[in-house]
Design an enzyme around this catalytic site. Sequence first.
Site, PDB file in Angstrom:
ATOM      1  N   LYS A   6      -2.125  -1.512  -4.004  1.00  0.00           N
ATOM      2  CA  LYS A   6      -2.897  -0.352  -3.862  1.00  0.00           C
ATOM      3  C   LYS A   6      -2.151   0.798  -3.983  1.00  0.00           C
ATOM      4  CE  LYS A   6      -5.869   2.042  -0.693  1.00  0.00           C
ATOM      5  NZ  LYS A   6      -6.193   2.130   0.553  1.00  0.00           N
TER       6      LYS A   6
ATOM      7  N   LYS B 129       0.933  -1.104  -0.029  1.00  0.00           N
ATOM      8  CA  LYS B 129       0.093   0.064  -0.076  1.00  0.00           C
ATOM      9  C   LYS B 129       0.906   1.010  -0.014  1.00  0.00           C
ATOM     10  CE  LYS B 129      -3.627   2.571   2.402  1.00  0.00           C
ATOM     11  NZ  LYS B 129      -4.600   2.143   3.441  1.00  0.00           N
TER      12      LYS B 129
END
Length: 353
Positions: free
Chosen positions: A276, A222
């Site tokens: 992400k 992330k």
Amino acid sequence: MAIKYGRPIESRVRVVPAEGKGREPAPALDLATRPRRNRRTEWSRRMVRENVLTTDDLIWPMFVSEGRRAPIASMPGVERLGIDDIVRAAEQAAKLTIPCIALFPYTDPNLRDEHGSEALNAENLVCRAVRAVKKEVPEIGVLCDVALDPYTSHGHDGLMHEGCILNDETVAVLVKQALVQADAGCDVIAPSDMMDGRVGAIRSALDAAGHLDVQIMAYTAKYASAFYGPFRDAVGSSTTLTGDKRTYQMDFGNSDEALREAELDIAEGADMIMVKPGLPYLDILGRIKEAFGMPTFAYQVSGEYAMIMAAANNGWIDGEKAMIETLTAFKRAGADGVLTYFAPRVAEKLKKL
Ligand code: PBG
């Protein structure tokens, strides 16, 4: 790539007759292979297509709030929903054969504090929403984020001390948050905080509490990204957030580091891993899938959704086509599924096809 010529060149050289005015007859090129042949007709394109999006690839993120539905300005077409409407949306998801929904709470600002204590309240908004969905629509999977940002007055995912985000102290709270959510009936715990060691700590605690079957989808790679802006509007953390998240979310210049993060999360017990944001990080997705062969997901985040919707609403791009193209790109890069705010819209379209 070496291409063998199967027949004599002469048999392939022919003159193409001119069509229309001003077109010179051209000798056919001496090509052994013409990739365009397979693309000529719709049936043929369908027949040779390598990657196809289906409703099984979708996870639908939703925003829960107290009371009535309300639009989110930076995410046209997405609303915050009250628990009753969340249940209706879950029913719609089930009807559309979307396998899983993800629930994100908009917490009343009065309930936010420095420690994010509302995260541990078994009667908090997200837990009530999970219970309601699992009661009414038991066949659908429910995923919940584990991170403190919807609950902290400073908008960070962890506990803050003198401007620093504490790691181990935060993990201790995240473990409790995960247990509260699993007790409410959440099927997939998704730690999105990027603290070190959180996956292992959550796994042991879940197991010790008898939640052996609760899955973990780790937000593995992330990145500290500019593309989360509209999400922070949706959960109300854009106004509260002080500073940025670069001391825990990954540096967008890094790629090998994502492999190390994946290795750790897998060793610590993650059942599924995630990259992400989505589209700007397809290289990371491809590398991780290739290296580990794990169920690997991509999150087409709020800013990506907002960009497509903004351009489409201006008439600058065809939004429907961009939706299908971007979601198929995730599949092509190796994703087993995608968290996307387009989930209901694309599922409707796929069902009609
Ligand atoms: C919370 C969280 C964020 C997103 C998912 N979980 C925002 C953040 O880390 O600041 C982003 C999702 C999106 O932008 O759609 N930790």
